[in-house]
Design a protein around this motif. Structure first.
Motif, short mmCIF file in Angstrom:
data_model
loop_
_atom_site.label_atom_id
_atom_site.label_comp_id
_atom_site.label_asym_id
_atom_site.label_seq_id
_atom_site.Cartn_x
_atom_site.Cartn_y
_atom_site.Cartn_z
N ALA A 1 0.75 -1.19 -0.19
CA ALA A 1 0.00 0.02 -0.02
C ALA A 1 0.87 1.17 -0.05
O ALA A 1 0.61 2.02 -0.80
N GLU A 2 1.92 1.22 0.71
CA GLU A 2 2.93 2.31 0.76
C GLU A 2 3.55 2.84 -0.47
O GLU A 2 3.50 3.84 -0.92
N GLU A 3 4.03 1.52 -1.19
CA GLU A 3 4.34 1.76 -2.55
C GLU A 3 3.34 2.35 -3.45
O GLU A 3 3.85 3.17 -4.29
N ALA A 4 2.03 1.93 -3.31
CA ALA A 4 1.07 2.19 -4.40
C ALA A 4 0.88 3.84 -4.13
O ALA A 4 0.75 4.50 -5.05
N VAL A 5 0.81 4.46 -2.90
CA VAL A 5 0.49 5.61 -2.55
C VAL A 5 1.86 6.69 -2.98
O VAL A 5 1.47 7.65 -3.67
N ALA A 6 3.11 6.10 -2.81
CA ALA A 6 4.07 6.89 -3.21
C ALA A 6 4.20 7.00 -4.63
O ALA A 6 4.39 8.05 -5.41
N LEU A 7 3.95 5.95 -5.68
CA LEU A 7 3.86 6.17 -6.93
C LEU A 7 2.71 6.65 -7.43
O LEU A 7 2.86 7.57 -8.41
N ALA A 8 1.48 6.73 -6.94
CA ALA A 8 0.28 7.35 -7.34
C ALA A 8 0.56 9.05 -7.29
O ALA A 8 0.30 9.95 -8.04
N SER A 9 1.28 9.53 -6.06
CA SER A 9 1.82 10.86 -5.89
C SER A 9 2.65 11.18 -6.81
O SER A 9 2.50 12.50 -7.21
N GLU A 10 3.65 10.28 -7.35
CA GLU A 10 4.66 10.91 -8.46
C GLU A 10 4.12 10.86 -9.63
O GLU A 10 4.26 12.04 -10.48
N ALA A 11 3.29 9.92 -10.18
CA ALA A 11 2.72 9.78 -11.50
C ALA A 11 1.36 10.06 -11.86
O ALA A 11 1.21 10.15 -12.98
N GLN A 12 0.70 10.20 -10.62
CA GLN A 12 -0.86 10.66 -11.00
C GLN A 12 -1.48 9.83 -12.01
O GLN A 12 -1.80 10.14 -13.27
N PRO A 13 -1.50 8.48 -11.96
CA PRO A 13 -2.11 7.74 -12.90
C PRO A 13 -3.80 7.76 -12.87
O PRO A 13 -4.28 8.66 -12.00
N THR A 14 -4.45 7.64 -14.01
CA THR A 14 -5.86 7.89 -14.26
C THR A 14 -6.71 6.91 -13.25
O THR A 14 -7.76 7.27 -12.78
N LEU A 15 -6.10 5.69 -13.06
CA LEU A 15 -6.98 4.71 -12.13
C LEU A 15 -5.74 3.68 -11.71
O LEU A 15 -4.74 3.60 -12.01
N ALA A 16 -6.03 2.71 -10.78
CA ALA A 16 -5.37 1.85 -10.22
C ALA A 16 -6.07 0.45 -10.32
O ALA A 16 -7.32 0.18 -10.36
N VAL A 17 -5.30 -0.54 -10.78
CA VAL A 17 -5.69 -1.96 -10.77
C VAL A 17 -5.20 -2.72 -9.33
O VAL A 17 -3.98 -2.71 -9.30
N MET A 18 -5.97 -2.96 -8.52
CA MET A 18 -5.62 -3.08 -7.03
C MET A 18 -6.05 -4.54 -6.48
O MET A 18 -7.13 -4.82 -6.69
N ASP A 19 -5.06 -5.28 -6.02
CA ASP A 19 -5.24 -6.57 -5.47
C ASP A 19 -5.78 -6.21 -3.83
O ASP A 19 -5.29 -4.98 -3.52
N ILE A 20 -6.31 -7.07 -3.22
CA ILE A 20 -6.64 -6.79 -1.85
C ILE A 20 -5.70 -7.20 -0.94
O ILE A 20 -5.19 -6.57 -0.31
N ARG A 21 -5.10 -8.52 -1.12
CA ARG A 21 -4.09 -8.93 -0.42
C ARG A 21 -2.80 -8.43 -0.93
O ARG A 21 -2.17 -8.77 -1.77
N LEU A 22 -1.91 -7.68 -0.07
CA LEU A 22 -0.68 -6.84 -0.22
C LEU A 22 0.55 -7.47 0.50
O LEU A 22 0.18 -7.99 1.48
N ALA A 23 1.75 -7.10 0.13
CA ALA A 23 2.79 -7.63 0.94
C ALA A 23 3.14 -6.46 2.06
O ALA A 23 4.23 -5.99 2.15
N SER A 24 1.96 -6.06 2.83
CA SER A 24 2.47 -5.25 4.11
C SER A 24 0.99 -5.45 4.79
O SER A 24 0.16 -6.23 4.75
N THR A 25 1.15 -4.51 5.78
CA THR A 25 0.08 -4.92 7.13
C THR A 25 -1.21 -4.07 6.35
O THR A 25 -2.06 -4.53 6.97
N ARG A 26 -0.99 -2.97 5.48
CA ARG A 26 -2.22 -2.47 5.09
C ARG A 26 -2.58 -3.41 3.68
O ARG A 26 -1.67 -3.65 2.94
N ASP A 27 -3.98 -3.55 3.48
CA ASP A 27 -4.28 -4.07 2.38
C ASP A 27 -4.73 -3.36 1.38
O ASP A 27 -4.77 -1.75 1.64
N GLY A 28 -5.23 -3.78 0.21
CA GLY A 28 -5.38 -2.77 -1.20
C GLY A 28 -6.78 -1.99 -0.91
O GLY A 28 -6.82 -1.00 -1.52
#
Length: 130
Positions: free
Chosen positions: A41-68
């Motif tokens: 989740a942390e990587e997703a937020v950092a990448l979104a902040s930098e790249a400003q994507p139009t949308l995200a394709v999101m898995d629910i189970r992620l490799a951190s304590t925060r989920d999708g």
């Protein structure tokens, strides 16, 4: 697929390396610019902040304590980025948790890369409606 500033950006958030790579190849071949993949989740937020994507394709189970769903919440609240949930966790409770963040669609695992591209194209059409 072109937007006003070039290819439309799609953030891929998936902790399964093989699925992430297959998704990147399929979306790139369909003309999208892929951001990521992010595995947490942390990587997703950092990448979104930098790249400003139009949308995200999101898995629910992620490799951190925060989920999708938590990542989708932050993307929606901080950047107005909506998600397509591509996940094996497609039950009523999970959908209910995600509903406040206006999902653009659900893609139950296992899925084909053609179905992924189709759902992304449909989500973009939904975003373009007035």
């Amino acid at each position: 697929m072109e937007g006003k500033q070039g290819p439309l950006r799609v953030l891929v958030v998936e902790d399964d390396f093989l699925i992430a790579m297959q998704s990147e190849v399929a979306l790139t071949a369909a003309g999208f610019e892929v951001v990521g993949p992010a595995t947490t989740a942390e990587e997703a937020v950092a990448l979104a902040s930098e790249a400003q994507p139009t949308l995200a394709v999101m898995d629910i189970r992620l490799a951190s304590t925060r989920d999708g769903i938590d990542a989708a919440r932050q993307l929606h609240q901080d950047f107005a980025i909506r998600c397509i949930f591509a996940t094996a966790h497609d039950d009523v409770h999970t959908r209910g948790r995600a509903e406040p963040y206006a999902p653009l669609g659900w893609l139950p695992k296992p899925y084909t890369m053609a179905s992924l591209v189709s759902v992304v194209v449909a989500a973009l059409a939904q975003l373009r409606r007035p």
